[in-house]
Design a protein around this motif. Sequence first.
Motif, mmCIF file in Angstrom:
data_model
loop_
_atom_site.group_PDB
_atom_site.id
_atom_site.type_symbol
_atom_site.label_atom_id
_atom_site.label_comp_id
_atom_site.label_asym_id
_atom_site.label_seq_id
_atom_site.Cartn_x
_atom_site.Cartn_y
_atom_site.Cartn_z
ATOM 1 N N ASN A 29 6.516 1.662 -52.340
ATOM 2 C CA ASN A 29 6.275 0.833 -53.428
ATOM 3 C C ASN A 29 6.074 -0.421 -52.698
ATOM 4 O O ASN A 29 6.075 -1.221 -53.450
ATOM 5 C CB ASN A 29 6.380 1.631 -54.645
ATOM 6 C CG ASN A 29 7.469 1.798 -54.348
ATOM 7 O OD1 ASN A 29 8.882 0.973 -53.830
ATOM 8 N ND2 ASN A 29 8.588 1.929 -55.571
ATOM 9 N N ARG A 30 7.243 -0.775 -51.714
ATOM 10 C CA ARG A 30 7.244 -2.595 -51.264
ATOM 11 C C ARG A 30 6.501 -2.854 -50.379
ATOM 12 O O ARG A 30 6.453 -3.675 -49.533
ATOM 13 C CB ARG A 30 8.633 -2.305 -49.993
ATOM 14 C CG ARG A 30 9.821 -1.483 -51.154
ATOM 15 C CD ARG A 30 11.285 -1.723 -50.368
ATOM 16 N NE ARG A 30 11.543 -2.925 -49.783
ATOM 17 C CZ ARG A 30 12.581 -2.440 -48.985
ATOM 18 N NH1 ARG A 30 13.249 -1.509 -48.560
ATOM 19 N NH2 ARG A 30 12.888 -4.166 -48.456
ATOM 20 N N LEU A 31 5.597 -2.291 -50.698
ATOM 21 C CA LEU A 31 4.381 -2.520 -49.371
ATOM 22 C C LEU A 31 2.874 -2.728 -49.747
ATOM 23 O O LEU A 31 2.731 -2.152 -50.695
ATOM 24 C CB LEU A 31 4.129 -1.686 -48.142
ATOM 25 C CG LEU A 31 5.404 -1.500 -47.281
ATOM 26 C CD1 LEU A 31 4.825 -0.272 -45.943
ATOM 27 C CD2 LEU A 31 5.517 -2.963 -46.683
ATOM 28 N N GLU A 32 1.852 -3.458 -49.905
ATOM 29 C CA GLU A 32 0.326 -4.446 -50.647
ATOM 30 C C GLU A 32 -0.267 -3.736 -49.204
ATOM 31 O O GLU A 32 0.028 -5.040 -48.634
ATOM 32 C CB GLU A 32 1.018 -5.443 -51.197
ATOM 33 C CG GLU A 32 1.182 -5.092 -52.705
ATOM 34 C CD GLU A 32 0.807 -5.789 -53.561
ATOM 35 O OE1 GLU A 32 0.038 -7.081 -52.859
ATOM 36 O OE2 GLU A 32 0.647 -5.932 -54.980
ATOM 37 N N GLY A 33 -1.219 -3.091 -49.448
ATOM 38 C CA GLY A 33 -2.146 -3.383 -47.765
ATOM 39 C C GLY A 33 -3.154 -4.346 -47.308
ATOM 40 O O GLY A 33 -3.307 -3.873 -49.135
ATOM 41 N N PHE A 34 -3.491 -4.159 -47.063
ATOM 42 C CA PHE A 34 -5.321 -4.746 -46.923
ATOM 43 C C PHE A 34 -5.784 -4.725 -45.844
ATOM 44 O O PHE A 34 -5.649 -4.330 -44.299
ATOM 45 C CB PHE A 34 -4.493 -6.430 -47.163
ATOM 46 C CG PHE A 34 -4.125 -7.226 -46.067
ATOM 47 C CD1 PHE A 34 -3.192 -7.085 -46.298
ATOM 48 C CD2 PHE A 34 -4.720 -8.222 -45.021
ATOM 49 C CE1 PHE A 34 -2.365 -8.061 -44.910
ATOM 50 C CE2 PHE A 34 -4.680 -8.115 -43.812
ATOM 51 C CZ PHE A 34 -3.309 -8.426 -44.005
ATOM 52 N N LEU A 35 -7.030 -4.729 -45.779
ATOM 53 C CA LEU A 35 -7.841 -4.515 -44.550
ATOM 54 C C LEU A 35 -9.014 -5.841 -44.636
ATOM 55 O O LEU A 35 -9.614 -5.456 -45.647
ATOM 56 C CB LEU A 35 -8.432 -3.008 -44.066
ATOM 57 C CG LEU A 35 -9.034 -3.063 -43.024
ATOM 58 C CD1 LEU A 35 -8.544 -3.811 -41.806
ATOM 59 C CD2 LEU A 35 -9.838 -1.432 -43.105
ATOM 60 N N ASP A 36 -9.147 -6.499 -44.234
ATOM 61 C CA ASP A 36 -10.100 -8.251 -43.914
ATOM 62 C C ASP A 36 -10.804 -8.473 -42.838
ATOM 63 O O ASP A 36 -10.085 -7.563 -40.966
ATOM 64 C CB ASP A 36 -9.516 -8.940 -43.812
ATOM 65 C CG ASP A 36 -8.540 -9.402 -45.639
ATOM 66 O OD1 ASP A 36 -9.003 -8.493 -46.553
ATOM 67 O OD2 ASP A 36 -7.196 -10.170 -45.476
ATOM 68 N N LEU A 37 -12.407 -8.222 -43.143
ATOM 69 C CA LEU A 37 -12.752 -8.962 -41.590
ATOM 70 C C LEU A 37 -12.438 -10.351 -42.163
ATOM 71 O O LEU A 37 -12.977 -11.242 -42.934
ATOM 72 C CB LEU A 37 -14.157 -8.736 -41.402
ATOM 73 C CG LEU A 37 -14.147 -6.631 -41.849
ATOM 74 C CD1 LEU A 37 -15.645 -6.413 -41.573
ATOM 75 C CD2 LEU A 37 -13.839 -6.817 -40.341
#
Length: 130
Positions: A57-65
Motif C-alpha cells: 500500500n506504499r506503492l501506486e502503479g501506472f501504465l502509460d503510453l
Amino acid sequence: MKTLYFPVTQKKQSEWPEQPICPICGQNPVFDPHSMAVINAGALLVDSRSNSGGPSNRLEGFLDLTWHGAHTNEGGKGVAPDTYATVSVAKDILGGQTSLHFCSIKCLRSFLNAAVDELEAKVKQGLHGV
Ligand SMILES: [Zn+2]
C-alpha cells in the motif's frame, strides 16, 4: 469491439475486466481455469533483508503510453515536435500492480491497437499548424 475508456484500471480496481468475460470480444471467458493473455504491470516493494517483495500500500502503479515530441527550441528533431500526449492505461493503482486479461492473443492485439490509436489521435489533436 466495445468502446474502451481509459484508464481501464485505477485505484482499488487493479484487475480488468471486473466480470470474467473478455473485455474486448465480450464472448469468451477469462480468469482461471480458462486460457488467457495477460498484461501484468507493476512494481514490487522489496525487503532487502529477506530479499523478497510484493505489492504494497506504499506503492501506486501506472501504465502509460506516451508521445514525447522533440523540443524544437533546443534543436530537437522528429515528427510531431513540441507535442506531448499520453494514454493512461492504468492509473493510481493501489498496491502498485495491475493485470489486464484477454481471451486470446487476437484480443490482446486489438486492445493494444486501440490504445495506440488513442495515443495517435491525441498526438494529431496536439499538432499545431498541420
Ligand atoms: Zn476475447
